[in-house]
Design a protein around this motif. Sequence first.
Motif, PDB file in Angstrom:
ATOM      1  N   HIS A 170       0.746  -1.308   0.029  1.00 26.79           N
ATOM      2  CA  HIS A 170       0.047  -0.003  -0.009  1.00 26.79           C
ATOM      3  C   HIS A 170       0.795   1.300   0.106  1.00 26.79           C
ATOM      4  O   HIS A 170       0.734   2.196  -0.833  1.00 26.79           O
ATOM      5  N   THR A 171       1.919   1.372   0.820  1.00 29.63           N
ATOM      6  CA  THR A 171       2.842   2.427   0.816  1.00 29.63           C
ATOM      7  C   THR A 171       3.632   2.707  -0.602  1.00 29.63           C
ATOM      8  O   THR A 171       3.421   3.530  -0.985  1.00 29.63           O
ATOM      9  N   ASP A 172       3.780   1.620  -1.111  1.00 27.07           N
ATOM     10  CA  ASP A 172       4.465   1.654  -2.464  1.00 27.07           C
ATOM     11  C   ASP A 172       3.436   2.201  -3.581  1.00 27.07           C
ATOM     12  O   ASP A 172       3.818   3.049  -4.460  1.00 27.07           O
ATOM     13  N   LEU A 173       2.236   1.802  -3.594  1.00 28.35           N
ATOM     14  CA  LEU A 173       1.310   2.150  -4.373  1.00 28.35           C
ATOM     15  C   LEU A 173       0.943   3.631  -4.316  1.00 28.35           C
ATOM     16  O   LEU A 173       0.602   4.148  -5.189  1.00 28.35           O
ATOM     17  N   GLN A 174       0.738   4.271  -3.025  1.00 31.21           N
ATOM     18  CA  GLN A 174       0.431   5.543  -2.707  1.00 31.21           C
ATOM     19  C   GLN A 174       1.595   6.395  -3.341  1.00 31.21           C
ATOM     20  O   GLN A 174       1.272   7.487  -3.867  1.00 31.21           O
ATOM     21  N   ASN A 175       2.815   6.058  -3.079  1.00 29.23           N
ATOM     22  CA  ASN A 175       3.967   6.820  -3.251  1.00 29.23           C
ATOM     23  C   ASN A 175       4.981   6.557  -4.438  1.00 29.23           C
ATOM     24  O   ASN A 175       5.736   7.372  -5.026  1.00 29.23           O
ATOM     25  N   VAL A 176       4.880   5.273  -4.712  1.00 28.62           N
ATOM     26  CA  VAL A 176       5.583   4.953  -5.981  1.00 28.62           C
ATOM     27  C   VAL A 176       7.206   5.256  -5.941  1.00 28.62           C
ATOM     28  O   VAL A 176       7.811   5.907  -6.597  1.00 28.62           O
ATOM     29  N   SER A 177       7.570   5.159  -4.831  1.00 25.40           N
ATOM     30  CA  SER A 177       9.029   5.504  -4.299  1.00 25.40           C
ATOM     31  C   SER A 177       9.862   4.442  -3.593  1.00 25.40           C
ATOM     32  O   SER A 177       9.249   4.035  -2.790  1.00 25.40           O
TER      33      SER A 177
END
Length: 106
Positions: A57-64
């Motif tokens: 979820h963190t990666d999907l929101q921020n893609v970083s």
Amino acid sequence: MTTFDEREAAFESKFAHDEKMQFIARMRRNRFMAVWASALKGETVEQARKYGQELVHTDLQNVSEEDVVEAVKGYLGDLADEAKIREKMAELLVEAKEQVMAEAED
């Protein structure tokens, strides 16, 4: 359709496929990272699964990559430094890509 148009369409299709494979590998890597981090903390499989969902979820929101590193660093505290986390992320991304490519061949 001209030869140029056909080549362009083929290139676009390959690009889309490659991006999809990269995305799948990155999400899998995040799940692997959650298992690794949870194991360092001595947590259960269920806790690892839950943390894996949070990392995805963190990666999907921020893609970083930086956001994933920071999330894992915060989760682990003093159990691993940033260099170790980055090293493990690189290692697990290779493993995730190999798995995704093997599955694509099936």
